[in-house]
Design an enzyme around this catalytic site. Sequence first.
Site, mmCIF file in Angstrom:
data_model
loop_
_atom_site.group_PDB
_atom_site.id
_atom_site.type_symbol
_atom_site.label_atom_id
_atom_site.label_comp_id
_atom_site.label_asym_id
_atom_site.label_seq_id
_atom_site.Cartn_x
_atom_site.Cartn_y
_atom_site.Cartn_z
ATOM 1 N N TYR A 141 1.053 -1.603 -0.039
ATOM 2 C CA TYR A 141 -0.046 0.929 0.281
ATOM 3 C C TYR A 141 0.579 1.410 -0.066
ATOM 4 C CZ TYR A 141 -3.114 3.616 1.445
ATOM 5 O OH TYR A 141 -4.199 4.542 1.454
ATOM 6 N N ASP A 235 9.467 2.620 -0.597
ATOM 7 C CA ASP A 235 8.446 3.432 0.077
ATOM 8 C C ASP A 235 8.786 2.745 1.807
ATOM 9 O OD1 ASP A 235 6.076 4.836 1.678
ATOM 10 O OD2 ASP A 235 4.307 3.670 0.542
ATOM 11 N N LYS A 263 4.724 8.855 9.117
ATOM 12 C CA LYS A 263 4.285 8.065 10.051
ATOM 13 C C LYS A 263 5.425 8.498 10.855
ATOM 14 C CE LYS A 263 0.923 4.903 8.391
ATOM 15 N NZ LYS A 263 1.097 4.298 6.835
HETATM 16 C C1 LIG Z 1 0.158 4.498 6.018
HETATM 17 C C2 LIG Z 1 1.579 4.477 4.159
HETATM 18 C C3 LIG Z 1 0.869 5.095 3.353
HETATM 19 C C4 LIG Z 1 0.349 6.279 3.245
HETATM 20 O O1 LIG Z 1 0.521 7.623 4.398
HETATM 21 P P1 LIG Z 1 -0.639 8.721 4.432
HETATM 22 O O2 LIG Z 1 -0.251 9.448 5.735
HETATM 23 O O3 LIG Z 1 -1.942 7.737 5.153
HETATM 24 O O4 LIG Z 1 -0.859 8.722 3.186
HETATM 25 C C5 LIG Z 1 2.058 5.263 2.578
HETATM 26 N N1 LIG Z 1 2.911 4.274 2.673
HETATM 27 C C6 LIG Z 1 3.164 2.886 3.545
HETATM 28 C C7 LIG Z 1 3.916 2.001 3.069
HETATM 29 C C8 LIG Z 1 2.283 3.383 4.289
HETATM 30 O O5 LIG Z 1 2.280 2.239 5.713
#
Ligand SMILES: *Cc1c(COP(=O)(O)O)cnc(C)c1O
Length: 424
Positions: A141, A235, A263
């Site tokens: 994701y 990511d 995060k």
């Molecule tokens: C949480 C997450 C996102 C999206 O981040 P948001 O701040 O919720 O838009 C993208 N990539 C990864 C790996 C994530 O865990």
Amino acid sequence: MTNLEAFDEACKFIAGGVNSPVRAFSNVQSHPLFIAKGKGAFITDIENKTYIDYVQSWGPLLFGHCDKKIQKACKNALKNGSSFGAPTLLETELAKLILENFPHLSKIRFVNSGTEATMSAIRLARAFTKKNKILKFEGCYHGHSDSLLVSAGSGASTFNTPSSLGVLNEFAQQTLVATYNDIESVKILFENHKDIACVIIEPIAGNMGLVPAKQKFLEELAKLCKENQTLLIFDEVMSGFRASFLGSFGINQIKADIVTFGKVIGGGLPAAAFASRDEIMNLLSPKGGVYQAGTLSGNPLAMAAGIASITQAKNDPKLFIRLEKLAKKLSKGMKSLAKERGIPLKTRYVGSMFGYFFTDKKVRNYQDALKSDLSLFAKFHAKMLENGIYLAPSQFETSFICSKMNQETLALTLEAVNKSFKSL
Ligand SMILES: *Cc1c(COP(=O)(O)O)cnc(C)c1O
């Protein structure tokens, strides 16, 4: 007011009653708790019940709820004003704190969410390579931008399909989908498509449950990208400053062309970022022709929280050793309790990330994860809540250990696991 009454009321005014779908607890056929407050490892709902919290805001709270240093940093920043839409010294400070750890990243740009970070990274990759297609992995994701809400078609030759209504087929066709931890699936796509601008991957996948990529797979992936003049995007929105201080880079030393963060770098406030080398980052507006902007980007409160968060982690070199020990203990404890009762369970941990699947088969990719027993998961989740443990309400999520957890927290958790398993 009870949680259920609060949810009914929210549903009258907020679409689906929540501002992010997983919060609705629909994966466990239940309704959400409304949180009144948190403290360290604990959260308290509006019914005044307290739980040990393994969601930790889905990752950002490395130091738990209401960490004193982060609170103080935010209060100090707030005294001077909450937003200017002009540069502050805080942005440069956090940029330095992040970049000093990564020899392959020389410039960064801050945004408000992980979604923006990956969306911008992809735009940058397309501009730099002058190619169109992107390649992602099933089960990873990367936020909810159009190009990334795509599922694999059946078989490599068929077209991929949007995984959300409202995403154009034309967009989905520009996104190729490979199988996680399966380099052959990537090779086939490279052979059939010459115009792949970038490969985007969670090097430690946390959004299909916790499924780390094998080191060899990532090495081969990096090599394939190089050979094909395709940029590799790691990511690390979840794994950055979570799987280890340096995220996956701290574990396997593989250098991606672009890295996204989120995060933990916002310490519980909205901040995310993408970073790369100069020749790529110089393409961004105002220097270059790739447009990207944000009214609240680099927000002083978020920067202050991020600085306090990263500084604390940096100043405690034993932090991740301690957190991983707790994760390991939880993993082993759950496994042996499951074994006693003949419950199929697989567990994983990396640094402060912890995951479990109700299956007896190895989980290397999304299809494996899908074989988990979801009804068993839902029952377990409900029992754990009854027993005072707040877990992510989906089998396909990761649990997070925070710095305020200790042996006692773990003992309470394993006691609850034992009780829950017994009543399954
Ligand atoms: C949480 C997450 C996102 C999206 O981040 P948001 O701040 O919720 O838009 C993208 N990539 C990864 C790996 C994530 O865990």
